[in-house]
Structure formats: C-alpha cells, structure tokens
Design a protein around this motif. Structure first.
Motif, PDB file in Angstrom:
ATOM      1  N   LEU A  36      11.886  -8.212  -0.963  1.00 10.07           N
ATOM      2  CA  LEU A  36      11.885  -6.649  -0.587  1.00 10.07           C
ATOM      3  C   LEU A  36      10.426  -6.188  -0.728  1.00 10.07           C
ATOM      4  CD1 LEU A  36      14.621  -5.776  -3.657  1.00 10.07           C
ATOM      5  CD2 LEU A  36      14.948  -5.854  -1.234  1.00 10.07           C
ATOM      6  N   PHE A  37       9.677  -6.566  -1.501  1.00 15.98           N
ATOM      7  CA  PHE A  37       8.280  -6.173  -1.704  1.00 15.98           C
ATOM      8  C   PHE A  37       7.277  -7.301  -1.816  1.00 15.98           C
ATOM      9  CE2 PHE A  37      11.016  -2.826  -3.572  1.00 15.98           C
ATOM     10  CZ  PHE A  37      10.480  -1.813  -2.908  1.00 15.98           C
ATOM     11  N   ALA A  38       6.214  -7.209  -1.333  1.00 15.41           N
ATOM     12  CA  ALA A  38       5.070  -8.300  -1.613  1.00 15.41           C
ATOM     13  C   ALA A  38       3.826  -7.494  -1.857  1.00 15.41           C
ATOM     14  CB  ALA A  38       4.812  -9.044  -0.250  1.00 15.41           C
ATOM     15  N   VAL A  39       3.117  -7.949  -2.987  1.00 17.17           N
ATOM     16  CA  VAL A  39       2.045  -7.605  -3.612  1.00 17.17           C
ATOM     17  C   VAL A  39       1.027  -8.854  -3.078  1.00 17.17           C
ATOM     18  CG1 VAL A  39       0.504  -6.833  -5.479  1.00 17.17           C
ATOM     19  CG2 VAL A  39       3.159  -6.378  -5.235  1.00 17.17           C
ATOM     20  N   VAL A  40       0.089  -8.515  -2.258  1.00 18.14           N
ATOM     21  CA  VAL A  40      -1.099  -9.282  -1.607  1.00 18.14           C
ATOM     22  C   VAL A  40      -2.474  -9.165  -2.074  1.00 18.14           C
ATOM     23  CG1 VAL A  40      -1.864 -10.183   0.661  1.00 18.14           C
ATOM     24  CG2 VAL A  40       0.531  -9.535   0.520  1.00 18.14           C
ATOM     25  N   LYS A  41      -2.881 -10.053  -2.735  1.00 12.54           N
ATOM     26  CA  LYS A  41      -4.395  -9.848  -2.988  1.00 12.54           C
ATOM     27  C   LYS A  41      -5.194 -10.578  -2.018  1.00 12.54           C
ATOM     28  CE  LYS A  41      -7.514 -11.264  -6.854  1.00 12.54           C
ATOM     29  NZ  LYS A  41      -7.613 -11.900  -8.317  1.00 12.54           N
ATOM     30  N   ASN A  73       6.488  -3.606   2.007  1.00 17.30           N
ATOM     31  CA  ASN A  73       7.709  -3.364   2.063  1.00 17.30           C
ATOM     32  C   ASN A  73       8.062  -4.017   3.551  1.00 17.30           C
ATOM     33  OD1 ASN A  73      10.351  -1.102   2.713  1.00 17.30           O
ATOM     34  ND2 ASN A  73      10.687  -3.019   1.540  1.00 17.30           N
ATOM     35  N   GLY A  74       8.441  -5.213   3.668  1.00 16.47           N
ATOM     36  CA  GLY A  74       8.695  -5.887   4.985  1.00 16.47           C
ATOM     37  C   GLY A  74       7.165  -5.800   5.641  1.00 16.47           C
ATOM     38  N   GLN A  75       7.041  -5.545   6.790  1.00 13.45           N
ATOM     39  CA  GLN A  75       6.028  -5.218   7.644  1.00 13.45           C
ATOM     40  C   GLN A  75       5.086  -3.942   7.364  1.00 13.45           C
ATOM     41  OE1 GLN A  75       4.589  -7.665   9.726  1.00 13.45           O
ATOM     42  NE2 GLN A  75       6.377  -8.812   8.945  1.00 13.45           N
ATOM     43  N   LYS A  76       5.666  -2.976   6.711  1.00 16.05           N
ATOM     44  CA  LYS A  76       5.255  -1.679   6.312  1.00 16.05           C
ATOM     45  C   LYS A  76       4.435  -1.974   5.151  1.00 16.05           C
ATOM     46  CE  LYS A  76       6.490   3.117   5.256  1.00 16.05           C
ATOM     47  NZ  LYS A  76       7.527   3.905   5.004  1.00 16.05           N
ATOM     48  N   ARG A  77       2.986  -1.214   5.263  1.00 15.54           N
ATOM     49  CA  ARG A  77       2.117  -1.323   4.198  1.00 15.54           C
ATOM     50  C   ARG A  77       2.483  -0.046   3.450  1.00 15.54           C
ATOM     51  NH1 ARG A  77      -3.739  -0.950   6.092  1.00 15.54           N
ATOM     52  NH2 ARG A  77      -3.356   1.235   6.052  1.00 15.54           N
ATOM     53  N   PHE A 134       5.176   1.736  -7.359  1.00 16.25           N
ATOM     54  CA  PHE A 134       6.517   1.405  -7.731  1.00 16.25           C
ATOM     55  C   PHE A 134       7.017   2.533  -8.746  1.00 16.25           C
ATOM     56  CE2 PHE A 134       5.140  -2.760  -6.491  1.00 16.25           C
ATOM     57  CZ  PHE A 134       6.116  -2.991  -5.490  1.00 16.25           C
ATOM     58  N   ASN A 135       6.088   3.448  -9.155  1.00 17.26           N
ATOM     59  CA  ASN A 135       6.535   4.658 -10.095  1.00 17.26           C
ATOM     60  C   ASN A 135       7.281   5.667  -9.472  1.00 17.26           C
ATOM     61  OD1 ASN A 135       4.850   3.244 -12.233  1.00 17.26           O
ATOM     62  ND2 ASN A 135       3.135   4.820 -11.629  1.00 17.26           N
ATOM     63  N   ASN A 136       7.382   5.630  -8.077  1.00 19.45           N
ATOM     64  CA  ASN A 136       8.308   6.570  -7.355  1.00 19.45           C
ATOM     65  C   ASN A 136       9.484   5.847  -6.864  1.00 19.45           C
ATOM     66  OD1 ASN A 136       5.872   8.329  -6.971  1.00 19.45           O
ATOM     67  ND2 ASN A 136       5.164   7.011  -5.112  1.00 19.45           N
ATOM     68  N   THR A 137      10.165   6.468  -6.706  1.00 22.09           N
ATOM     69  CA  THR A 137      11.712   5.794  -6.336  1.00 22.09           C
ATOM     70  C   THR A 137      11.752   5.344  -4.985  1.00 22.09           C
ATOM     71  OG1 THR A 137      13.009   7.456  -7.800  1.00 22.09           O
ATOM     72  CG2 THR A 137      14.137   6.146  -6.207  1.00 22.09           C
ATOM     73  N   LEU A 138      11.518   3.853  -4.751  1.00 21.96           N
ATOM     74  CA  LEU A 138      11.519   3.277  -3.575  1.00 21.96           C
ATOM     75  C   LEU A 138      12.867   2.697  -3.077  1.00 21.96           C
ATOM     76  CD1 LEU A 138       8.224   1.156  -4.126  1.00 21.96           C
ATOM     77  CD2 LEU A 138       8.561   3.312  -2.750  1.00 21.96           C
ATOM     78  N   VAL A 139      13.033   2.818  -1.998  1.00 27.64           N
ATOM     79  CA  VAL A 139      14.306   2.369  -1.350  1.00 27.64           C
ATOM     80  C   VAL A 139      13.748   1.404  -0.143  1.00 27.64           C
ATOM     81  CG1 VAL A 139      16.375   2.676  -0.018  1.00 27.64           C
ATOM     82  CG2 VAL A 139      15.650   4.359  -1.596  1.00 27.64           C
ATOM     83  N   PRO A 140      14.036   0.097  -0.541  1.00 29.76           N
ATOM     84  CA  PRO A 140      13.431  -1.007   0.445  1.00 29.76           C
ATOM     85  C   PRO A 140      13.953  -0.778   1.751  1.00 29.76           C
ATOM     86  CG  PRO A 140      14.677  -2.029  -1.456  1.00 29.76           C
ATOM     87  CD  PRO A 140      14.531  -0.724  -1.763  1.00 29.76           C
ATOM     88  N   MET A 141      13.055  -1.078   2.712  1.00 31.14           N
ATOM     89  CA  MET A 141      13.535  -1.194   4.251  1.00 31.14           C
ATOM     90  C   MET A 141      14.654  -2.338   4.612  1.00 31.14           C
ATOM     91  SD  MET A 141       9.973  -0.339   6.159  1.00 31.14           S
ATOM     92  CE  MET A 141      10.562  -1.202   7.440  1.00 31.14           C
ATOM     93  N   ASN A 142      14.644  -3.439   3.940  1.00 27.93           N
ATOM     94  CA  ASN A 142      15.412  -4.533   4.229  1.00 27.93           C
ATOM     95  C   ASN A 142      16.576  -4.512   3.101  1.00 27.93           C
ATOM     96  OD1 ASN A 142      13.567  -5.123   2.464  1.00 27.93           O
ATOM     97  ND2 ASN A 142      13.170  -7.198   3.212  1.00 27.93           N
ATOM     98  N   HIS A 143      17.097  -3.229   2.820  1.00 25.80           N
ATOM     99  CA  HIS A 143      18.185  -3.053   1.911  1.00 25.80           C
ATOM    100  C   HIS A 143      19.466  -3.413   2.406  1.00 25.80           C
ATOM    101  CE1 HIS A 143      20.605  -1.197  -0.936  1.00 25.80           C
ATOM    102  NE2 HIS A 143      20.333   0.068  -0.936  1.00 25.80           N
TER     103      HIS A 143
END
Length: 112
Positions: free
Chosen positions: A65-70, A85-89, A103-112
């Motif tokens: 659903l999400f990826a955190v990249v360092k 979220n997918g390809q969307k930064r 993530f403090n906001n209400t997120l609806v993942p794109m690939n839901h």
C-alpha cells in the motif's frame, strides 16, 4: 565441481543505506497503530544497497500500500526519506518524523 562467479569485481561501494534503531522504532510505531485499527497487516524491509525500503501491506500476497524509502541526499551529505503510495510520492523530508506525518491524515491508498 561448482564454479563461483563474482559479478561485481570492481571497487565495492561504501554507500550502504540501512534504517537505524530509532528510525525502525518510528516506523514500527506508526505501523503498529494502523495494525491495531485493522488497516495494515504486514510489512517488509528491503535493503537494496543504495536505499532501504519499509513496505506496508494490507495482505502479504498483495503489492505494498505504502513504501517509506531512505536514500542518501545530495552528494551523500544527508539522509532523505520519501513516502510513496504506488508510484505517487506523498511526502519527502530529511527528517523521518516529518515524512511520516503524512500518515496522520486519513489516507486512502490508490491500489485499494
């Protein structure tokens, strides 16, 4: 007899990006809050040399659903954290806490 082939015979890269203990603590804190709400169920950590990725899944057999990249920033002078979220930064910051504020906001993942 088995032959061993070394694919990278050149100079080893000193750039190896990983999450440190405090970063993992922040990531797992956000993750556990969403698990408690029943939104997320699995995660994966990939260390790819030039970046470290914390992927978040609703189900283990799906795409994240999400990826955190360092990654390393300009000329390896600082760390940079990007939430996708997918390809969307969704967010990018030099500070992991700030990047995770998305993530403090209400997120609806794109690939839901």
């Amino acid at each position: 007899m088995t032959a061993v082939y070394y694919l990278n015979k050149g100079k080893k890269s000193s750039l190896h990006v990983t999450f440190n203990r405090s970063e993992l603590g922040l990531l797992l804190s956000v993750y556990s809050q969403r698990v408690a709400k029943g939104e997320w169920r699995d995660y994966a950590i990939d260390l790819l040399g030039d970046c470290a990725v914390f992927s978040i899944f609703r189900h283990a057999h799906e795409t994240p659903l999400f990826a955190v990249v360092k990654t390393k920033g300009h000329k390896n002078k600082y760390d940079e954290f990007t939430v996708y979220n997918g390809q969307k930064r969704l967010n990018r910051s030099r500070n992991l806490s700030e990047a995770l504020e998305v993530f403090n906001n209400t997120l609806v993942p794109m690939n839901h």
